[in-house]
Design a protein around this motif. Structure first.
Motif, PDB file in Angstrom:
ATOM      1  N   ASP A 135      -3.103  -3.051  -3.860  1.00 40.06           N
ATOM      2  CA  ASP A 135      -3.585  -1.901  -3.078  1.00 40.06           C
ATOM      3  C   ASP A 135      -5.066  -1.960  -2.732  1.00 40.06           C
ATOM      4  OD1 ASP A 135      -4.562  -1.292  -5.649  1.00 40.06           O
ATOM      5  OD2 ASP A 135      -4.401   0.868  -5.294  1.00 40.06           O
ATOM      6  N   ARG A 144       0.733  -4.152   3.543  1.00 39.96           N
ATOM      7  CA  ARG A 144       0.710  -3.288   4.732  1.00 39.96           C
ATOM      8  C   ARG A 144       1.547  -3.872   5.865  1.00 39.96           C
ATOM      9  NH1 ARG A 144      -5.518  -1.370   4.700  1.00 39.96           N
ATOM     10  NH2 ARG A 144      -5.226   0.517   3.457  1.00 39.96           N
ATOM     11  N   ILE A 200       7.115  -1.040  -4.704  1.00 37.07           N
ATOM     12  CA  ILE A 200       6.155  -0.570  -3.700  1.00 37.07           C
ATOM     13  C   ILE A 200       6.910   0.072  -2.533  1.00 37.07           C
ATOM     14  CG2 ILE A 200       4.450  -1.354  -1.999  1.00 37.07           C
ATOM     15  CD1 ILE A 200       3.561  -3.448  -4.135  1.00 37.07           C
ATOM     16  N   SER A 201       8.022  -0.552  -2.123  1.00 35.87           N
ATOM     17  CA  SER A 201       8.828   0.000  -1.027  1.00 35.87           C
ATOM     18  C   SER A 201       9.281   1.416  -1.367  1.00 35.87           C
ATOM     19  CB  SER A 201      10.071  -0.859  -0.781  1.00 35.87           C
ATOM     20  OG  SER A 201       9.718  -2.174  -0.463  1.00 35.87           O
ATOM     21  N   ALA A 204       6.245   3.751  -1.374  1.00 33.66           N
ATOM     22  CA  ALA A 204       5.583   3.930  -0.075  1.00 33.66           C
ATOM     23  C   ALA A 204       6.537   4.480   0.982  1.00 33.66           C
ATOM     24  CB  ALA A 204       5.005   2.588   0.401  1.00 33.66           C
ATOM     25  N   ALA A 273       0.520   4.861  -3.466  1.00 33.52           N
ATOM     26  CA  ALA A 273       1.163   5.345  -2.239  1.00 33.52           C
ATOM     27  C   ALA A 273       0.656   6.747  -1.906  1.00 33.52           C
ATOM     28  CB  ALA A 273       2.681   5.337  -2.408  1.00 33.52           C
ATOM     29  N   TRP A 278      -1.084   2.293   1.318  1.00 34.52           N
ATOM     30  CA  TRP A 278      -0.196   1.436   2.118  1.00 34.52           C
ATOM     31  C   TRP A 278       0.244   2.098   3.422  1.00 34.52           C
ATOM     32  CZ3 TRP A 278       2.052   1.389  -3.293  1.00 34.52           C
ATOM     33  CH2 TRP A 278       1.378   0.444  -4.082  1.00 34.52           C
ATOM     34  N   ALA A 279      -0.458   3.192   3.774  1.00 33.75           N
ATOM     35  CA  ALA A 279      -0.120   3.864   5.036  1.00 33.75           C
ATOM     36  C   ALA A 279      -0.525   2.954   6.190  1.00 33.75           C
ATOM     37  CB  ALA A 279      -0.859   5.188   5.120  1.00 33.75           C
TER      38      ALA A 279
END
Ligand SMILES: NC(=O)c1ccc[n+]([C@@H]2O[C@H](COP(=O)([O-])OP(=O)(O)OC[C@H]3O[C@@H](n4cnc5c(N)ncnc54)[C@H](OP(=O)(O)O)[C@@H]3O)[C@@H](O)[C@H]2O)c1
Length: 280
Positions: A135, A144, A200-201, A204, A273, A278-279
């Motif tokens: 991150d 990203r 992470i998926s 996020a 998140a 990760w936006a």
């Protein structure tokens, strides 16, 4: 030892920033140093070393051997440790890395001997890969972009929170009982890159995949992005340590030192998140 005047080298980095914060939270007087800090410290300019060290009682040392270019870690860290002791610094905490054998031809523990033989009290920290590579570090752009392409195979890594590393560093800088210790620091569980991407998926709310690539293809890919061949090989070898499972066994050192469990990756991913890391 008095808890005043603790020099933090690398104070803008992933652990250094958090060491400054952890020390301040514990009421210590901190001297953040770096190439762009008020207290200048540059490994490549040894005229900056003595002014930074003078008057400090302890120092947190982050080296620069993970960066491109030639740098003699053993000689430089030995020279700094000697200068520190000459300046009256009593305690040194050195950040290294939990690696095995040579990485891109370098021994990433090469700096340890200079600190151990300095005459100061010393503690060496050898962490696994940080959560924060995902991150704020080297893997952020890939996350990203939705795809982690790495030569890590199905290997597992017990990623560790840079905040936990920093809290261990703060304990070693402020408390007795850590002299002469080499702390291997990991999270409580080892994850594959595919599992990390899934976590992470989930956190996020969008898909991030892991694609294993061959070692040499990865080197060629980095070189095609203008990374020097030497540095590309170094990075590939570092990731290759995950593939080969060389440092995959979790340790309980964070819990032993801090008296609480190491932070978990799921919690890290949720908070990163939520902070918008990760936006896209
Ligand atoms: N990332 C990981 O997963 C990981 C895991 C285990 C161990 N480590 C070890 O941790 C160390 C730092 O890695 P990191 O990922 O935390 O990097 P980072 O976040 O980029 O921090 C590096 C720090 O070093 C400073 N620095 C760079 N060149 C310097 C120079 N010439 N003189 C003085 N300061 C300099 C940087 O400050 P300025 O650029 O502001 O000057 C920055 O504060 C490395 O030794 C690495 O082997 C990293």
């Amino acid at each position: 030892m008095s808890a005043s005047d603790i020099l933090v080298i690398g104070s803008t980095g992933k652990t250094g920033r958090r060491v400054v914060q952890a020390l301040r939270e514990r009421g210590a007087s901190v001297r953040p140093a770096g190439r762009s800090a008020d207290v200048r410290f540059d490994w490549d300019d040894d005229h900056t070393w003595e002014p930074a060290l003078t008057g400090a009682r302890a120092a947190y040392i982050v080296d620069r051997q993970d960066q491109p270019g030639e740098w003699d870690a053993e000689a430089q860290i030995r020279a700094l440790a000697k200068r520190a002791v000459d300046c009256g610094v009593e305690r040194l905490v050195l950040l290294q890395a939990r690696t095995t054998g040579l990485v891109g031809g370098k021994n990433l523990s090469a700096g340890e001997r200079g600190v151990r033989e300095s005459g100061a009290q010393w503690t060496v920290l050898r962490p696994n890969w940080f959560f924060q590579n995902f991150d704020e570090g080297v893997l952020l752009d890939a996350v990203r972009a939705g795809e982690l392409r790495l030569p890590a195979g199905d290997g597992r890594e017990p990623f560790v929170d840079a905040g936990d590393v920093a809290e261990v560093a703060a304990a070693a800088l402020l408390e007795d009982g850590h002299d002469g210790q080499v702390y291997e620091l990991s999270g409580a569980r080892a994850l594959t890159l595919a599992e990390a991407a899934e976590e992470i998926s989930r956190a996020a709310g969008r898909t991030v995949v892991y694609t294993p690539v061959a070692h040499e293809d990865y080197v060629a890919e980095l070189v095609s992005y203008d990374v020097s061949a030497d540095y590309a090989r170094f990075v590939a070898d570092l990731v290759g340590q995950i593939r080969d499972g060389l440092n995959s066994e979790p340790t309980d050192t964070v819990e032993r030192v801090l008296g609480r469990p190491a932070r978990d990756f799921t919690e890290f991913a949720r908070q990163a998140a939520a902070a918008g890391a990760w936006a896209v």
